[in-house]
Design a protein around this motif. Structure first.
Motif, PDB file in Angstrom:
ATOM      1  N   TYR A   1      -9.854 -32.363 -32.046  1.00 27.32           N
ATOM      2  CA  TYR A   1      -9.522 -31.002 -31.637  1.00 27.32           C
ATOM      3  C   TYR A   1      -8.444 -31.007 -30.541  1.00 27.32           C
ATOM      4  CZ  TYR A   1      -9.747 -26.154 -30.377  1.00 27.32           C
ATOM      5  OH  TYR A   1      -9.385 -24.856 -30.139  1.00 27.32           O
ATOM      6  N   ILE A   2      -8.529 -31.928 -29.601  1.00 27.54           N
ATOM      7  CA  ILE A   2      -7.513 -31.982 -28.551  1.00 27.54           C
ATOM      8  C   ILE A   2      -6.149 -32.310 -29.147  1.00 27.54           C
ATOM      9  CG2 ILE A   2      -6.747 -33.279 -26.511  1.00 27.54           C
ATOM     10  CD1 ILE A   2      -9.640 -33.481 -25.656  1.00 27.54           C
TER      11      ILE A   2
ATOM     12  N   HIS B   1      -0.063 -20.833 -29.287  1.00 26.35           N
ATOM     13  CA  HIS B   1      -0.531 -20.306 -28.011  1.00 26.35           C
ATOM     14  C   HIS B   1       0.247 -19.034 -27.700  1.00 26.35           C
ATOM     15  CE1 HIS B   1      -2.136 -20.181 -23.990  1.00 26.35           C
ATOM     16  NE2 HIS B   1      -2.751 -21.333 -24.136  1.00 26.35           N
TER      17      HIS B   1
ATOM     18  N   ILE C   1     -12.524 -22.432 -24.884  1.00 26.36           N
ATOM     19  CA  ILE C   1     -12.017 -22.587 -26.251  1.00 26.36           C
ATOM     20  C   ILE C   1     -12.712 -23.768 -26.938  1.00 26.36           C
ATOM     21  CG2 ILE C   1      -9.978 -23.158 -27.631  1.00 26.36           C
ATOM     22  CD1 ILE C   1      -8.298 -21.709 -25.518  1.00 26.36           C
ATOM     23  N   LEU C   2     -12.859 -24.879 -26.203  1.00 30.01           N
ATOM     24  CA  LEU C   2     -13.537 -26.057 -26.751  1.00 30.01           C
ATOM     25  C   LEU C   2     -14.979 -25.732 -27.106  1.00 30.01           C
ATOM     26  CD1 LEU C   2     -13.093 -29.128 -27.284  1.00 30.01           C
ATOM     27  CD2 LEU C   2     -13.997 -29.531 -24.992  1.00 30.01           C
TER      28      LEU C   2
ATOM     29  N   ARG D   1      -1.748 -26.092 -32.397  1.00 23.74           N
ATOM     30  CA  ARG D   1      -2.384 -24.787 -32.167  1.00 23.74           C
ATOM     31  C   ARG D   1      -1.413 -23.832 -31.480  1.00 23.74           C
ATOM     32  NH1 ARG D   1      -5.215 -21.770 -28.417  1.00 23.74           N
ATOM     33  NH2 ARG D   1      -7.046 -20.655 -29.227  1.00 23.74           N
TER      34      ARG D   1
ATOM     35  N   PHE E   1      -9.518 -23.541 -21.247  1.00 25.42           N
ATOM     36  CA  PHE E   1      -9.543 -24.545 -22.311  1.00 25.42           C
ATOM     37  C   PHE E   1     -10.974 -24.941 -22.640  1.00 25.42           C
ATOM     38  CE2 PHE E   1      -9.760 -29.063 -23.487  1.00 25.42           C
ATOM     39  CZ  PHE E   1      -9.154 -28.997 -24.727  1.00 25.42           C
TER      40      PHE E   1
ATOM     41  N   ASP F   1     -14.795 -23.346 -30.342  1.00 23.12           N
ATOM     42  CA  ASP F   1     -14.272 -23.908 -31.588  1.00 23.12           C
ATOM     43  C   ASP F   1     -14.947 -25.208 -32.020  1.00 23.12           C
ATOM     44  OD1 ASP F   1     -12.567 -21.798 -31.536  1.00 23.12           O
ATOM     45  OD2 ASP F   1     -10.754 -22.928 -31.068  1.00 23.12           O
TER      46      ASP F   1
ATOM     47  N   SER G   1       2.955 -24.524 -29.907  1.00 20.24           N
ATOM     48  CA  SER G   1       1.897 -25.381 -29.387  1.00 20.24           C
ATOM     49  C   SER G   1       2.324 -25.911 -28.023  1.00 20.24           C
ATOM     50  CB  SER G   1       1.629 -26.540 -30.346  1.00 20.24           C
ATOM     51  OG  SER G   1       2.714 -27.461 -30.310  1.00 20.24           O
TER      52      SER G   1
ATOM     53  N   TYR H   1      -5.016 -29.128 -30.692  1.00 18.77           N
ATOM     54  CA  TYR H   1      -4.667 -28.170 -29.638  1.00 18.77           C
ATOM     55  C   TYR H   1      -3.283 -28.481 -29.063  1.00 18.77           C
ATOM     56  CZ  TYR H   1      -4.788 -25.780 -25.125  1.00 18.77           C
ATOM     57  OH  TYR H   1      -4.473 -25.005 -24.038  1.00 18.77           O
ATOM     58  N   ASN H   2      -3.021 -29.731 -28.762  1.00 14.21           N
ATOM     59  CA  ASN H   2      -1.738 -30.105 -28.148  1.00 14.21           C
ATOM     60  C   ASN H   2      -0.567 -29.991 -29.113  1.00 14.21           C
ATOM     61  OD1 ASN H   2      -2.459 -30.629 -25.495  1.00 14.21           O
ATOM     62  ND2 ASN H   2      -2.824 -32.804 -25.832  1.00 14.21           N
TER      63      ASN H   2
END
Length: 298
Positions: free
Chosen positions: A261-262, A271, A237-238, A269, A234, A241, A278, A265-266
């Motif tokens: 972004y978090i 996966h 990725i952070l 996004r 993660f 991105d 997500s 992501y949760n």
């Protein structure tokens, strides 16, 4: 005048010199001086925060370099990470971490556990956690994110953003995540960390040994980030991105960008390991019994 009052010229001028020296000393002490930078440079010019250096030092003394003095620890960081750390700063950081002299055997309240191979079959069984830092160009300062990821559904279950990342702040973040994520009567997750100083602190140990809600805390061996692969993934990725694409002028800009972004992501996004869902969608589907049984071996 000196002859009239009976004072020798040498005595008078010597006293004047002492008073002048005191005035200069007072002026120097009244100035703020050059602030100590909160980072050091690698040989290729990359800035590394003091907190990251402290974590590396802690990992070194947990491994085969446990007998090194502060000069050899600094040299080991140069060999392993290309870090240029002079002996004065190495001494200061080692003194802060209590690494300058041999410490007596600790009597810990809970057993020291190394990370074990496990099979995860559902959410809230194993949380991996770590600390990552970012850079504020406008202030030439670092900011920090402490975050936790659920190995099963990849949800970032809690995080802390700030200009500092103390053990007290980490404990508060963990407690809040447990409160929001764990239903009454459900077993508590195992917490897996590296050997950062915050995770070796008395505050973190006291949280894990709380009589009302004891937690199992396991630490990966030094130099084995693969055993904390999900949170490390993660963070990569952070970095890709957000950090590498943004030029942060202020702390507020950085906090807002990471928070957004978090949330993305949760909630949204896709996966690849979660059937193109997500993390939150996958978690909800598992709760509703819409997924086949899955096992994650690590």
């Amino acid at each position: 005048m000196l002859r009239l009052v009976g004072v020798l010229e040498s005595t008078y001028y010597a006293r004047k010199q002492r008073e002048k020296g005191k005035e200069k000393s007072a002026l120097r002490s009244g100035k703020a001086g050059r602030p100590i930078p909160a980072y050091s440079l690698t040989k290729d010019g990359q800035k590394v925060s003091d907190e990251q250096i402290e974590e590396w030092l802690s990992e070194l003394v947990e491994g085969e370099e446990h007998g090194y003095g502060y000069r050899n620890l600094a040299h080991a960081l140069y060999i392993q990470h290309g870090l240029i750390l002079n002996h004065k700063k190495a001494y200061r950081l080692c003194k802060k971490l209590g690494l300058l002299q041999k410490k007596p055997d600790k009597k810990v309240k809970y057993p020291r556990r190394l990370a074990q191979n496990r099979v995860v079959t559902g959410p809230n069984q194993l949380w991996q956690m770590d600390i990552k830092y970012g850079y504020i160009h406008g202030y030439d300062r670092f900011f920090f994110i402490f975050d936790m990821i659920d190995v099963f559904d990849r949800c970032v279950v809690g995080y802390h953003l700030g200009a500092s990342c103390s053990a007290k702040e980490i404990c508060a973040t963990v407690k809040q995540a447990l409160k929001e994520r764990i239903q009454p009567g459900e077993p508590l997750p195992i917490l897996r960390t590296d050997n950062g100083p915050q995770f070796l602190s008395h505050a973190f140990a006291e949280m894990c040994t709380d009589e009302d809600a004891p937690l199992i805390h396991e630490r990966i061996p030094p130099k084995t980030p693969n055993m904390n692969a999900y949170i490390e993934s993660f963070h990569s990725i952070l970095e890709r991105d957000v950090y590498s694409k943004m030029y942060f002028e202020t702390f507020e800009e950085a906090y807002e960008s990471v928070t957004e972004y978090i949330q993305f992501y949760n909630e949204r996004r896709f996966h690849g390991s979660l059937k193109r869902m997500s993390p939150n969608q996958y978690h909800a589907a598992w709760r509703a019994g819409l997924l086949e049984e899955a096992e994650i071996s690590l």
